[in-house]
Design a protein around this motif. Structure first.
Motif, short mmCIF file in Angstrom:
data_model
loop_
_atom_site.label_atom_id
_atom_site.label_comp_id
_atom_site.label_asym_id
_atom_site.label_seq_id
_atom_site.Cartn_x
_atom_site.Cartn_y
_atom_site.Cartn_z
N GLY A 123 -1.82 -7.58 -15.05
CA GLY A 123 -3.21 -8.26 -14.31
C GLY A 123 -3.82 -9.13 -15.26
N ARG A 124 -3.56 -9.23 -16.43
CA ARG A 124 -4.26 -10.15 -17.56
C ARG A 124 -3.46 -10.27 -18.71
NH1 ARG A 124 -9.31 -6.60 -18.06
NH2 ARG A 124 -10.01 -8.24 -19.77
N ILE A 125 -3.88 -11.01 -19.46
CA ILE A 125 -3.51 -11.28 -20.75
C ILE A 125 -4.61 -11.81 -21.69
CG2 ILE A 125 -2.69 -13.77 -20.46
CD1 ILE A 125 -0.53 -13.15 -22.45
N ASP A 126 -5.39 -10.89 -22.55
CA ASP A 126 -6.33 -11.25 -23.36
C ASP A 126 -5.96 -11.45 -24.73
OD1 ASP A 126 -8.48 -10.05 -21.59
OD2 ASP A 126 -6.97 -8.26 -21.68
N VAL A 127 -4.75 -11.22 -24.99
CA VAL A 127 -4.54 -11.48 -26.58
C VAL A 127 -2.96 -11.97 -26.53
CG1 VAL A 127 -4.24 -10.60 -28.98
CG2 VAL A 127 -6.01 -9.43 -27.29
N LEU A 128 -2.67 -13.17 -27.14
CA LEU A 128 -1.32 -13.34 -27.28
C LEU A 128 -0.96 -13.32 -28.82
CD1 LEU A 128 1.61 -14.83 -26.57
CD2 LEU A 128 0.22 -17.02 -26.70
N VAL A 129 -0.03 -12.89 -29.27
CA VAL A 129 0.60 -12.75 -30.81
C VAL A 129 1.94 -13.36 -30.85
CG1 VAL A 129 1.28 -11.55 -32.71
CG2 VAL A 129 -0.44 -10.55 -31.05
N ASN A 130 1.80 -14.78 -31.27
CA ASN A 130 3.06 -15.32 -31.49
C ASN A 130 3.69 -14.96 -32.86
OD1 ASN A 130 3.43 -17.12 -29.18
ND2 ASN A 130 1.33 -18.01 -29.88
N ASN A 131 4.59 -14.23 -32.92
CA ASN A 131 5.10 -13.54 -34.10
C ASN A 131 6.55 -13.77 -34.51
OD1 ASN A 131 5.09 -11.30 -36.52
ND2 ASN A 131 6.34 -10.54 -34.85
N ALA A 132 7.58 -14.04 -33.36
CA ALA A 132 8.74 -14.28 -33.58
C ALA A 132 9.27 -14.97 -34.35
CB ALA A 132 9.42 -14.22 -32.32
N ALA A 133 10.24 -14.88 -35.45
CA ALA A 133 10.67 -16.19 -36.09
C ALA A 133 12.21 -15.86 -36.24
CB ALA A 133 9.88 -16.23 -37.67
N TYR A 134 12.55 -17.19 -36.74
CA TYR A 134 14.06 -17.05 -37.38
C TYR A 134 13.87 -17.85 -38.66
CZ TYR A 134 18.83 -18.70 -37.39
OH TYR A 134 20.28 -18.85 -37.75
N GLN A 135 14.80 -17.38 -39.60
CA GLN A 135 14.93 -18.02 -40.94
C GLN A 135 16.54 -17.88 -41.35
OE1 GLN A 135 12.21 -16.15 -43.63
NE2 GLN A 135 14.02 -14.64 -44.19
N MET A 136 16.86 -18.58 -42.33
CA MET A 136 18.12 -18.66 -42.84
C MET A 136 17.95 -19.28 -43.95
SD MET A 136 20.33 -16.67 -41.21
CE MET A 136 21.66 -16.89 -42.01
N PHE A 153 13.13 -24.47 -35.36
CA PHE A 153 12.01 -25.17 -35.15
C PHE A 153 11.84 -24.62 -33.45
CE2 PHE A 153 12.11 -27.55 -38.73
CZ PHE A 153 10.64 -28.07 -38.83
N SER A 154 12.74 -24.51 -32.69
CA SER A 154 12.69 -24.17 -31.62
C SER A 154 12.19 -22.77 -31.06
CB SER A 154 13.93 -24.20 -30.51
OG SER A 154 14.00 -23.80 -29.36
N THR A 155 12.59 -21.69 -32.20
CA THR A 155 12.16 -20.26 -32.24
C THR A 155 10.65 -20.23 -32.70
OG1 THR A 155 14.47 -19.58 -32.49
CG2 THR A 155 12.51 -18.11 -33.09
N ASN A 156 10.42 -21.05 -34.00
CA ASN A 156 9.24 -20.66 -34.68
C ASN A 156 8.13 -21.69 -34.18
OD1 ASN A 156 11.04 -19.22 -35.98
ND2 ASN A 156 10.62 -20.32 -37.85
N ILE A 157 8.26 -22.89 -33.60
CA ILE A 157 7.21 -23.62 -33.25
C ILE A 157 7.21 -24.14 -31.75
CG2 ILE A 157 7.99 -25.69 -34.15
CD1 ILE A 157 4.33 -24.63 -34.03
N GLY A 158 8.35 -24.43 -31.24
CA GLY A 158 8.57 -24.75 -29.99
C GLY A 158 8.32 -23.66 -28.89
N ALA A 159 8.60 -22.55 -29.29
CA ALA A 159 8.33 -21.53 -28.55
C ALA A 159 6.95 -21.07 -28.46
CB ALA A 159 9.13 -20.31 -28.60
N MET A 160 6.29 -21.30 -29.66
CA MET A 160 4.79 -21.04 -29.76
C MET A 160 4.20 -21.91 -28.65
SD MET A 160 2.52 -20.78 -33.26
CE MET A 160 3.51 -19.52 -33.76
#
Length: 289
Positions: A123-136, A153-160
């Motif tokens: 019913g709400r969203i108070d906190v968003l943590v954009n944490n997922a990342a891809y690296q090689m 880029f799509s995973t780390n910044i595009g999705a954010m």
């Protein structure tokens, strides 16, 4: 656990052939604060959406948020189901609701659905943590394919961008966005050039976002980890770097996910009401500039 009792490299050989890797295969096992984090009601009544919450930093943050009183939506890849269920178990053990949201955040529709399902359930969203990342890891630019560059880029910044945009339609004054950047944003690692470039973009995005949202009473900040002992390490780095992960920082060891949780809690809490546009370094003594 006191920091001087955490494992110090060299670590046993333990390459994982799938990315982002599984917690159960790691030696030593990471500490997510399961037996150490003590909550104080700092997020009581809040709802949080955390990407990459199945393992590593995301799991530690989910456990801490739940023990601080928040319900937690856990975003993760389909293949990380077992790890995600373990995170959910700890959230529920703390007496809070856990929402499991499987899918790939490189999918634009899935980014919007993450927020929609969080709102539908909590019913709400108070906190968003954009944490997922891809690296090689790569030794030369020529070794990086176009597809891998785009995926990073799509995973780390595009999705954010997409998840934040969707979440802002529902966030009210007092809300908080916490983005995971990295020490590589300030000290680029040539072996992680695509990843480091995205982390610089995240830090810049967050600084601009903080200014954009100030009048709405919503804060945006970053946490910049140094070397942390998560499944991403044995699944994306060569054996010698895994063996000695974290040995190059002043504390001579990698951080444990549990050691980052307090920073994410502080930035999400009302106690940080005048903190926005900041980057909190959790780097084992290595300064960022």
């Amino acid at each position: 656990m006191a920091q001087n009792t955490y494992p110090i490299p060299p670590f046993p050989e333990q390459q994982q052939n799938r990315q982002p890797g599984l917690t159960a295969l790691m030696d030593p096992q990471p500490d997510h604060g399961e037996n150490t984090y003590r909550g104080n009601g700092r997020l009581a009544g809040k709802a949080a959406l955390i990407t990459g919450a199945d393992s590593g930093i995301g799991r530690a943050v989910a456990i801490a948020y739940a023990r601080e009183g928040a319900d937690v939506a856990i975003s993760y890849l389909d293949e990380e189901q077992d790890d995600a269920m373990e995170t959910a178990r700890w959230v529920e053990k703390a007496g809070r609701r856990a929402l499991l949201l499987a899918g790939d955040i490189t999918d634009r529709t899935h980014c919007r659905n993450l927020v929609a399902k969080t709102i539908e359930t909590f019913g709400r969203i108070d906190v968003l943590v954009n944490n997922a990342a891809y690296q090689m890891s790569h030794n030369s630019l020529e070794d990086i394919s176009d597809d891998e560059w785009d995926r990073t880029f799509s995973t780390n910044i595009g999705a954010m961008f997409r998840i934040t945009k969707a979440a802002l339609m529902h966030m009210k004054a007092g809300g908080a966005i916490v983005n995971t950047t990295s020490i590589t944003a300030d000290a680029p690692n040539p072996g992680l050039i695509a990843y480091a470039a995205t982390k610089g973009a995240i830090q810049n995005f967050t600084g601009g976002l903080a200014q954009m949202l100030a009048e709405r009473g919503i804060r945006a900040n970053c946490v910049a980890p140094g070397p942390i002992w998560t499944p991403l390490i044995p699944s994306t780095m060569p054996p010698e770097k895994v063996k000695n992960h974290g040995s190059h920082v002043p504390m001579k060891r990698p951080g444990q996910p549990a050691e980052l949780a307090a920073a994410y809690v502080m930035l999400a809490s009302d106690e940080a009401s005048y903190v926005s546009g900041a980057t909190i370094a959790v780097t084992g003594g290595k300064p960022i500039i």
